[in-house]
Write an enzyme that holds these catalytic residues in place. Structure first.
Site, mmCIF file in Angstrom:
data_model
loop_
_atom_site.group_PDB
_atom_site.id
_atom_site.type_symbol
_atom_site.label_atom_id
_atom_site.label_comp_id
_atom_site.label_asym_id
_atom_site.label_seq_id
_atom_site.Cartn_x
_atom_site.Cartn_y
_atom_site.Cartn_z
ATOM 1 N N GLN A 89 -7.650 7.471 -6.700
ATOM 2 C CA GLN A 89 -7.234 6.067 -6.816
ATOM 3 C C GLN A 89 -7.118 5.466 -5.421
ATOM 4 O O GLN A 89 -6.230 5.838 -4.654
ATOM 5 C CB GLN A 89 -5.874 6.017 -7.514
ATOM 6 C CG GLN A 89 -5.277 4.644 -7.658
ATOM 7 C CD GLN A 89 -3.792 4.713 -8.003
ATOM 8 O OE1 GLN A 89 -3.145 5.732 -7.772
ATOM 9 N NE2 GLN A 89 -3.244 3.638 -8.528
ATOM 10 N N TYR A 100 -6.054 2.598 -3.822
ATOM 11 C CA TYR A 100 -5.268 1.365 -3.821
ATOM 12 C C TYR A 100 -4.588 1.153 -2.468
ATOM 13 O O TYR A 100 -4.881 0.208 -1.757
ATOM 14 C CB TYR A 100 -4.159 1.442 -4.884
ATOM 15 C CG TYR A 100 -4.528 1.026 -6.294
ATOM 16 C CD1 TYR A 100 -5.790 1.209 -6.809
ATOM 17 C CD2 TYR A 100 -3.557 0.469 -7.120
ATOM 18 C CE1 TYR A 100 -6.086 0.840 -8.116
ATOM 19 C CE2 TYR A 100 -3.844 0.087 -8.417
ATOM 20 C CZ TYR A 100 -5.101 0.276 -8.913
ATOM 21 O OH TYR A 100 -5.379 -0.089 -10.201
ATOM 22 N N SER A 101 -3.627 2.054 -2.118
ATOM 23 C CA SER A 101 -2.739 1.828 -0.973
ATOM 24 C C SER A 101 -3.497 1.824 0.348
ATOM 25 O O SER A 101 -4.449 2.583 0.530
ATOM 26 C CB SER A 101 -1.675 2.915 -0.896
ATOM 27 O OG SER A 101 -0.987 3.016 -2.113
ATOM 28 N N GLU A 152 -0.681 4.388 -15.270
ATOM 29 C CA GLU A 152 -0.105 5.351 -14.317
ATOM 30 C C GLU A 152 1.387 5.537 -14.583
ATOM 31 O O GLU A 152 1.878 6.663 -14.670
ATOM 32 C CB GLU A 152 -0.329 4.856 -12.880
ATOM 33 C CG GLU A 152 0.361 5.739 -11.849
ATOM 34 C CD GLU A 152 -0.042 5.429 -10.406
ATOM 35 O OE1 GLU A 152 -0.527 4.317 -10.137
ATOM 36 O OE2 GLU A 152 0.147 6.311 -9.558
ATOM 37 N N GLU A 192 12.455 0.855 -5.969
ATOM 38 C CA GLU A 192 12.870 -0.545 -5.770
ATOM 39 C C GLU A 192 11.882 -1.488 -6.453
ATOM 40 O O GLU A 192 12.270 -2.483 -7.073
ATOM 41 C CB GLU A 192 12.954 -0.877 -4.262
ATOM 42 C CG GLU A 192 14.088 -0.200 -3.523
ATOM 43 C CD GLU A 192 13.820 1.277 -3.213
ATOM 44 O OE1 GLU A 192 12.648 1.715 -3.316
ATOM 45 O OE2 GLU A 192 14.780 2.006 -2.895
HETATM 46 C C1 LIG Z 1 3.170 11.432 -4.271
HETATM 47 C C2 LIG Z 1 2.438 10.172 -3.947
HETATM 48 C C3 LIG Z 1 1.157 10.005 -4.416
HETATM 49 C C4 LIG Z 1 0.481 8.832 -4.122
HETATM 50 N N1 LIG Z 1 -0.813 8.728 -4.536
HETATM 51 C C5 LIG Z 1 -1.489 7.607 -4.268
HETATM 52 C C6 LIG Z 1 -2.861 7.496 -4.639
HETATM 53 O O1 LIG Z 1 -3.453 8.439 -5.178
HETATM 54 N N2 LIG Z 1 -3.497 6.350 -4.382
HETATM 55 C C7 LIG Z 1 -2.899 5.291 -3.768
HETATM 56 O O2 LIG Z 1 -3.544 4.266 -3.609
HETATM 57 N N3 LIG Z 1 -1.603 5.369 -3.360
HETATM 58 C C8 LIG Z 1 -0.893 6.514 -3.584
HETATM 59 N N4 LIG Z 1 0.402 6.635 -3.165
HETATM 60 C C9 LIG Z 1 1.007 5.542 -2.412
HETATM 61 C C10 LIG Z 1 2.150 4.826 -3.129
HETATM 62 O O3 LIG Z 1 1.668 4.017 -4.166
HETATM 63 C C11 LIG Z 1 2.897 4.018 -2.060
HETATM 64 O O4 LIG Z 1 3.526 4.959 -1.210
HETATM 65 C C12 LIG Z 1 3.931 3.106 -2.635
HETATM 66 O O5 LIG Z 1 3.343 2.070 -3.379
HETATM 67 C C13 LIG Z 1 4.800 2.483 -1.539
HETATM 68 O O6 LIG Z 1 4.031 1.885 -0.545
HETATM 69 P P1 LIG Z 1 4.303 2.212 0.996
HETATM 70 O O7 LIG Z 1 4.331 3.699 1.153
HETATM 71 O O8 LIG Z 1 3.332 1.440 1.804
HETATM 72 O O9 LIG Z 1 5.782 1.719 1.279
HETATM 73 P P2 LIG Z 1 6.243 0.215 1.576
HETATM 74 O O10 LIG Z 1 5.624 -0.711 0.579
HETATM 75 O O11 LIG Z 1 6.004 -0.088 3.011
HETATM 76 O O12 LIG Z 1 7.777 0.305 1.265
HETATM 77 C C14 LIG Z 1 8.738 0.783 2.251
HETATM 78 C C15 LIG Z 1 10.132 0.639 1.623
HETATM 79 O O13 LIG Z 1 10.416 -0.754 1.381
HETATM 80 C C16 LIG Z 1 10.780 -0.967 0.028
HETATM 81 N N5 LIG Z 1 10.242 -2.243 -0.442
HETATM 82 C C17 LIG Z 1 8.996 -2.737 -0.206
HETATM 83 N N6 LIG Z 1 8.855 -3.934 -0.818
HETATM 84 C C18 LIG Z 1 10.010 -4.183 -1.458
HETATM 85 C C19 LIG Z 1 10.481 -5.269 -2.260
HETATM 86 N N7 LIG Z 1 9.703 -6.325 -2.529
HETATM 87 N N8 LIG Z 1 11.733 -5.187 -2.765
HETATM 88 C C20 LIG Z 1 12.541 -4.119 -2.498
HETATM 89 N N9 LIG Z 1 12.158 -3.082 -1.724
HETATM 90 C C21 LIG Z 1 10.911 -3.111 -1.210
HETATM 91 C C22 LIG Z 1 10.125 0.170 -0.739
HETATM 92 O O14 LIG Z 1 10.794 0.425 -1.972
HETATM 93 C C23 LIG Z 1 10.263 1.335 0.259
HETATM 94 O O15 LIG Z 1 11.549 1.903 0.145
HETATM 95 C C24 LIG Z 1 1.095 7.813 -3.375
HETATM 96 C C25 LIG Z 1 2.378 8.014 -2.871
HETATM 97 C C26 LIG Z 1 3.036 9.197 -3.120
HETATM 98 C C27 LIG Z 1 4.382 9.431 -2.527
#
Ligand SMILES: Cc1cc2nc3c(=O)[nH]c(=O)nc-3n(C[C@H](O)[C@H](O)[C@H](O)COP(=O)(O)OP(=O)(O)OC[C@H]3O[C@@H](n4cnc5c(N)ncnc54)[C@H](O)[C@@H]3O)c2cc1C
Length: 413
Positions: free
Chosen positions: A137, A139-140, A255, A381
């Site tokens: 996937q 996405y991120s 998902e 969150e």
């Molecule tokens: C085990 C695992 C598997 C994953 N697998 C995939 C994958 O296969 N493909 C893929 O694309 N991604 C994957 N991810 C990524 C995952 O979707 C992201 O880590 C997640 O969406 C958070 O994004 P970020 O890490 O950029 O954190 P950020 O978005 O930068 O967030 C940092 C902190 O800020 C908080 N925050 C951010 N925005 C808000 C808001 N509006 N309100 C309140 N709090 C907020 C968050 O809760 C977090 O605590 C995976 C992550 C993990 C841990």
């Protein structure tokens, strides 16, 4: 493929239907007996190879797509049959669904089934369900996680192909995936949610570079993915050009419900923690008993939530995430000092994170890995924001960039 059972959308306790369901259960039990060898750790094959062999056998036996329409290689049966299959599998200690194929089976393929063109369905469903293709996937991105619609990977049309440039991160399984479901920006002159398309990216091509990321668990489940001039056939767009946000949300719903209902990463199982407490001679302690009771309660609540029809998927997902953290915390206390040791702990080291067999894994693996529960599939969150806005009807978060063309939205350099 045989389709001897009736198609029905409505669960019913009619005696004829009960007999049919029982016949289905027998069919599943017979199948599981036949494939026990294939799924055994003793076979010496890798988890991925065992998963592939199991999925091929399952598909060929007519059990690989129980709730898919018959024209897409499925049985067209209702939810009772998928639940019956799941129950038989888990009662026999099988856990192959998550072994490298979950992203395809639980997320990408259902999205293509529901939203993809006839050509995409014909091209991808059967090999995906059989385990011939592995999916990831995409996405991120480094600058787009929770704010996923801020993604900047770019796809530009060049004749009968898309050309993709950009970077993804956290991509589970990209190092062995054949295809990735990709969100890319195809229009920069419309607001951010409107300019995204969902495409299918062939991973094994010169324009795609995958770099594994080593985690504190000692394994590299995630990867960075760099795309530089990667090519995609023009019609490998799911849903339609510019309709990617709607597709992204549809896939995320699959998902979250898969995570909530037991797919993907597992909390350390409660029965293993109870065994640990027994072997450490700690079951008489009132605080330990209280912790174990909370774990048992959490396990039950999650099971019951999954029996409810129409529940918002963020609810069981949040419970799973809390259960994962609690299980890790209780395990840390009980396994100490062995919980901090990487080698020589009582569980052996054969398969990191596989707690389904007696020789499963380090306690330390499960403890370190538990932090991922509250991130993968969207953070706690973000789940709470979603529930607040969509279920409780609270005011939406402020979004000053919502109506702006994406090209005018301020970004980090
Ligand atoms: C085990 C695992 C598997 C994953 N697998 C995939 C994958 O296969 N493909 C893929 O694309 N991604 C994957 N991810 C990524 C995952 O979707 C992201 O880590 C997640 O969406 C958070 O994004 P970020 O890490 O950029 O954190 P950020 O978005 O930068 O967030 C940092 C902190 O800020 C908080 N925050 C951010 N925005 C808000 C808001 N509006 N309100 C309140 N709090 C907020 C968050 O809760 C977090 O605590 C995976 C992550 C993990 C841990």
């Amino acid at each position: 493929m045989a389709n001897t059972l009736p198609v029905s959308d409505e669960p019913s306790s009619h005696p004829v239907h009960d007999r049919e369901l029982e016949a289905f259960r027998t069919e599943v039990r017979d199948f599981l007996d036949r494939v026990r060898e294939l799924t055994s750790h003793a076979s010496g094959r890798s988890t991925l190879e065992r998963g592939r062999a199991y999925l091929a056998a399952r598909f060929d036996a007519g059990l690989g797509a129980i709730d898919y329409p018959v024209e897409n290689g499925g049985r067209g049966l209702d939810r009772r049959y998928t639940e019956a299959f799941r129950a038989e599998v888990s009662s026999r200690g099988f856990d192959l669904h998550a072994s490298g194929f979950g992203i395809g089976l639980d997320m990408c393929l259902p999205t293509i089934r529901d939203q993809g063109s006839e050509d995409l369905r014909a091209r991808f469903l059967r090999p995906g369900l059989r385990g011939d293709d592995v999916w990831c996937q995409l996405y991120s991105e480094p600058g787009a996680g929770s704010d996923l619609a801020g993604l900047t990977t770019r796809a530009v049309r060049d004749g009968d192909e898309w050309v993709v440039t950009g970077q993804k991160v956290w991509t589970t399984g990209a190092n062995y995936a054949d295809f990735g479901i990709l969100l890319a920006r195809t229009d920069w002159d419309v607001p951010k949610h409107a300019g995204i398309s969902m495409l299918v990216l062939p991973m094994r091509q010169p324009g795609v570079e995958v770099r594994p990321l080593n985690q504190m668990t000692g394994v590299a489940h995630f990867n960075e993915v760099f795309m530089d001039g990667a090519r995609i056939p023009a019609d490998w767009v799911v849903g339609g050009e510019g309709d990617g946000w709607r597709m992204a949300v549809a896939l995320l719903a699959h998902e979250r419900s898969s995570i909530g209902s037991g797919g993907g990463r597992q909390p350390i199982p409660t029965d293993r923690i109870i065994d640990l407490a027994r072997s450490a001679g700690r079951t008489a302690g009132p605080l330990v008993r209280q912790d174990l009771a909370r774990l048992v309660t959490g396990t039950r609540i999650i099971q019951w939530l999954n029996l409810r029809q129409g529940i918002h998927p963020s609810i069981p997902k949040l419970w799973r995430s809390a259960q994962g953290r609690l299980a890790s915390q209780v395990t840390s206390g009980l396994a100490f000092p062995g919980g901090a040791a990487w080698l020589g702990d009582p569980m052996g080291t054969t398969e990191p994170g596989d707690f389904t067999s007696a020789d499963g894994s380090h306690w330390s693996y499960g403890i370190c890995d538990s932090r991922a529960h509250s991130l993968g599939g969207g953070t706690d969150e973000v789940q709470k924001n979603t529930l607040g806005e969509r279920v409780l009807g609270l005011p939406r978060e402020p979004a000053p960039d919502r109506g702006l063309p994406f090209s005018q939205v301020p970004k980090n350099a």
